[in-house]
Design an enzyme around this catalytic site. Structure first.
Site, PDB file in Angstrom:
ATOM      1  CB  SER A 186     -22.952   4.852  26.994  1.00  0.00           C
ATOM      2  OG  SER A 186     -21.622   4.471  27.104  1.00  0.00           O
ATOM      3  CG  HIS A 207     -21.904   7.102  22.053  1.00  0.00           C
ATOM      4  ND1 HIS A 207     -22.838   6.199  21.620  1.00  0.00           N
ATOM      5  CD2 HIS A 207     -21.200   6.461  23.024  1.00  0.00           C
ATOM      6  CE1 HIS A 207     -22.711   5.077  22.297  1.00  0.00           C
ATOM      7  NE2 HIS A 207     -21.725   5.212  23.154  1.00  0.00           N
ATOM      8  CD  GLU A 238     -24.941   6.796  18.547  1.00  0.00           C
ATOM      9  OE1 GLU A 238     -26.106   7.176  18.748  1.00  0.00           O
ATOM     10  OE2 GLU A 238     -24.411   5.870  19.182  1.00  0.00           O
ATOM     11  CG  ASN A 285     -25.849   2.249  23.571  1.00  0.00           C
ATOM     12  OD1 ASN A 285     -25.572   1.050  23.383  1.00  0.00           O
ATOM     13  ND2 ASN A 285     -24.972   3.103  24.049  1.00  0.00           N
TER      14      ASN A 285
HETATM   15  N1  LIG Z   1     -16.810   0.821  27.528  1.00  0.00           N
HETATM   16  C1  LIG Z   1     -17.533   1.037  26.421  1.00  0.00           C
HETATM   17  O1  LIG Z   1     -17.788   0.123  25.622  1.00  0.00           O
HETATM   18  C2  LIG Z   1     -18.030   2.429  26.107  1.00  0.00           C
HETATM   19  C3  LIG Z   1     -18.465   2.708  24.808  1.00  0.00           C
HETATM   20  C4  LIG Z   1     -18.885   3.999  24.498  1.00  0.00           C
HETATM   21  C5  LIG Z   1     -18.915   4.970  25.483  1.00  0.00           C
HETATM   22  N2  LIG Z   1     -18.500   4.661  26.765  1.00  0.00           N
HETATM   23  C6  LIG Z   1     -18.530   5.742  27.765  1.00  0.00           C
HETATM   24  O2  LIG Z   1     -17.214   6.283  27.865  1.00  0.00           O
HETATM   25  C7  LIG Z   1     -16.993   6.729  29.192  1.00  0.00           C
HETATM   26  C8  LIG Z   1     -15.764   6.023  29.744  1.00  0.00           C
HETATM   27  O3  LIG Z   1     -15.995   4.626  29.734  1.00  0.00           O
HETATM   28  P1  LIG Z   1     -14.782   3.577  29.853  1.00  0.00           P
HETATM   29  O4  LIG Z   1     -15.362   2.263  29.459  1.00  0.00           O
HETATM   30  O5  LIG Z   1     -13.601   4.100  29.170  1.00  0.00           O
HETATM   31  O6  LIG Z   1     -14.547   3.581  31.429  1.00  0.00           O
HETATM   32  P2  LIG Z   1     -13.194   3.230  32.234  1.00  0.00           P
HETATM   33  O7  LIG Z   1     -13.652   2.896  33.607  1.00  0.00           O
HETATM   34  O8  LIG Z   1     -12.358   2.255  31.475  1.00  0.00           O
HETATM   35  O9  LIG Z   1     -12.419   4.618  32.240  1.00  0.00           O
HETATM   36  C9  LIG Z   1     -12.874   5.722  32.963  1.00  0.00           C
HETATM   37  C10 LIG Z   1     -11.644   6.454  33.505  1.00  0.00           C
HETATM   38  O10 LIG Z   1     -12.070   7.671  34.102  1.00  0.00           O
HETATM   39  C11 LIG Z   1     -11.150   7.926  35.148  1.00  0.00           C
HETATM   40  N3  LIG Z   1     -11.692   8.961  36.019  1.00  0.00           N
HETATM   41  C12 LIG Z   1     -12.637   8.847  36.974  1.00  0.00           C
HETATM   42  N4  LIG Z   1     -12.858  10.050  37.539  1.00  0.00           N
HETATM   43  C13 LIG Z   1     -12.048  10.950  36.893  1.00  0.00           C
HETATM   44  C14 LIG Z   1     -11.826  12.338  37.003  1.00  0.00           C
HETATM   45  N5  LIG Z   1     -12.480  13.066  37.893  1.00  0.00           N
HETATM   46  N6  LIG Z   1     -10.910  12.923  36.195  1.00  0.00           N
HETATM   47  C15 LIG Z   1     -10.228  12.179  35.280  1.00  0.00           C
HETATM   48  N7  LIG Z   1     -10.394  10.849  35.133  1.00  0.00           N
HETATM   49  C16 LIG Z   1     -11.308  10.246  35.919  1.00  0.00           C
HETATM   50  C17 LIG Z   1     -10.946   6.579  35.806  1.00  0.00           C
HETATM   51  O11 LIG Z   1      -9.760   6.542  36.594  1.00  0.00           O
HETATM   52  C18 LIG Z   1     -10.894   5.655  34.586  1.00  0.00           C
HETATM   53  O12 LIG Z   1      -9.554   5.439  34.162  1.00  0.00           O
HETATM   54  C19 LIG Z   1     -18.268   6.452  29.956  1.00  0.00           C
HETATM   55  O13 LIG Z   1     -19.102   7.593  29.926  1.00  0.00           O
HETATM   56  C20 LIG Z   1     -18.902   5.318  29.169  1.00  0.00           C
HETATM   57  O14 LIG Z   1     -20.290   5.230  29.341  1.00  0.00           O
HETATM   58  C21 LIG Z   1     -18.043   3.423  27.085  1.00  0.00           C
END
Ligand SMILES: NC(=O)c1ccc[n+]([C@@H]2O[C@H](COP(=O)([O-])OP(=O)(O)OC[C@H]3O[C@@H](n4cnc5c(N)ncnc54)[C@H](O)[C@@H]3O)[C@@H](O)[C@H]2O)c1
Length: 326
Positions: free
Chosen positions: A134, A155, A167, A206
């Site tokens: 993010s 992104h 993005e 963001n």
């Molecule tokens: N939630 C949002 O609104 C949003 C929006 C845009 C970007 N993001 C970004 O996307 C990314 C994921 O966010 P999310 O909200 O999906 O988080 P989430 O917690 O829902 O999912 C993350 C997943 O990663 C897994 N994980 C952790 N370590 C791991 C590894 N070593 N190998 C494989 N899997 C692993 C976890 O088990 C979990 O299922 C982050 O970088 C976040 O900043 C999130």
């Protein structure tokens, strides 16, 4: 080295692979997998948690059925899309043969660096490696990898299968053709990629979003309006316009002389703090975290939370019905 590959070579290699991989199957990862599976690509999806992976199929099915309910997806396409998503706790297996790998694990720099170093060693030169971070610098995420020319930021916004924007951000060493190829690939699966020219914290969306949130929180903190009133002012005011008229267009529309006059008068009164607001820190310390604790800036009983989540999904689905070519 990927730096030497041409745009056509990168695009051809991706198309010939017919496969993407997603590392991290949580909120964002399962949605990114869904986009590509629906577009006809095989998808390898890995996560360290088998419980998370067990939820992927049911979640994607629910998402696609909701979309089908609005006529946005052919119901006959759902079983095939589900079949094309292959989940595993074994990352090397997930990424094998993929032309593009999206990383979507938790937002932690060291973990992302470790995963990219592993992916860099695992994947052949022709594979594009993309992070869904993010706010973290793409250059820093890529810094522990050898072949940094193929590492790029893509992104997505939540929920990624309903919000069109992605993005696309180059790190300091990213091959410009990798950026071009990602723009092209994302457009072809129905997204609206936007190029960010510099790898700056918060990228584009963001930075804009949190400039607004900082001011919104400051307005509440200074007793100018209550939290619900701040949201009303946006939802029933300029928020409606924003979907069809961005601030750069709007500044030109009202005139840059007027914009300049407004800024001369008001900018010095706006919030410019470099730190999270005291009220935000205080609520965090008290455990008032919003939906997850039932209280944040407002009270959030479960029914009200569900109503807000449903309202958002319905709004986004209706937006797609009204904007079929978007
Ligand atoms: N939630 C949002 O609104 C949003 C929006 C845009 C970007 N993001 C970004 O996307 C990314 C994921 O966010 P999310 O909200 O999906 O988080 P989430 O917690 O829902 O999912 C993350 C997943 O990663 C897994 N994980 C952790 N370590 C791991 C590894 N070593 N190998 C494989 N899997 C692993 C976890 O088990 C979990 O299922 C982050 O970088 C976040 O900043 C999130």
């Amino acid at each position: 080295m990927r730096q030497k590959m041409t745009l056509d070579q990168i695009k051809t290699m991706f198309e010939q692979s017919g496969k993407v991989a997603v590392v991290g199957g949580g909120l964002m990862g399962h949605g990114i997998a869904q986009i590509f599976a629906l577009a006809g690509y095989e998808v390898g999806l890995s996560d360290i948690s088998s419980e998370v992976l067990e939820q992927v199929g049911p979640k994607v099915r629910t998402n696609l059925e909701q979309m089908a309910g609005y006529g946005l997806v052919d119901p006959d396409a759902i079983p095939g899309a589900l079949r094309r998503i292959h989940t595993t706790t074994d990352m090397p297996q997930a990424v094998e043969g993929a032309g593009l790998v999206f990383e979507a694990v938790v937002e932690n720099l060291e973990l992302k660096q470790k995963i990219f170093s592993e992916l860099d060693a695992l994947c052949p030169d022709g594979t594009i490696l993309a992070t869904n971070t993010s706010v973290i610098s793409i250059t820093e995420i890529a810094s522990t990898s050898q072949n940094r020319g193929r590492i790029v930021g893509t992104h997505f916004w939540n929920p990624p299968f309903l919000v069109p924007l992605v993005e696309v951000i180059p790190g300091a060493d990213t091959n410009p053709y990798v950026v071009e190829a990602c723009m092209d690939i994302l457009a072809r699966v129905g997204k609206r990629p936007v190029r960010v020219k510099k790898d700056v914290p918060g990228f584009l969306g963001n930075r804009l979003q949190h400039a607004l949130w900082r001011e919104a929180i400051s307005i509440v903190e200074n007793g100018i309006a209550d939290a619900a009133e701040v949201d009303e002012a946006i939802k029933y005011g300029f928020g409606i316009r924003l979907a069809v008229l961005g601030p750069m267009e709007n500044a030109d529309l009202v005139g840059l002389d007027l914009t300049c006059a407004i800024h001369e008068y008001v900018l010095k009164h706006l919030e410019a703090s470099k730190e999270p607001s005291p009220i935000l820190k205080e609520k965090e310390a008290k455990g008032e975290l919003g939906f997850k604790s039932g209280k944040g800036f407002q009270d959030w009983p479960i029914e009200r939370q569900q109503e807000v989540r449903q309202r958002l999904v319905d709004h986004l689905l209706k937006w797609h019905v009204a904007n079929p070519k978007a």
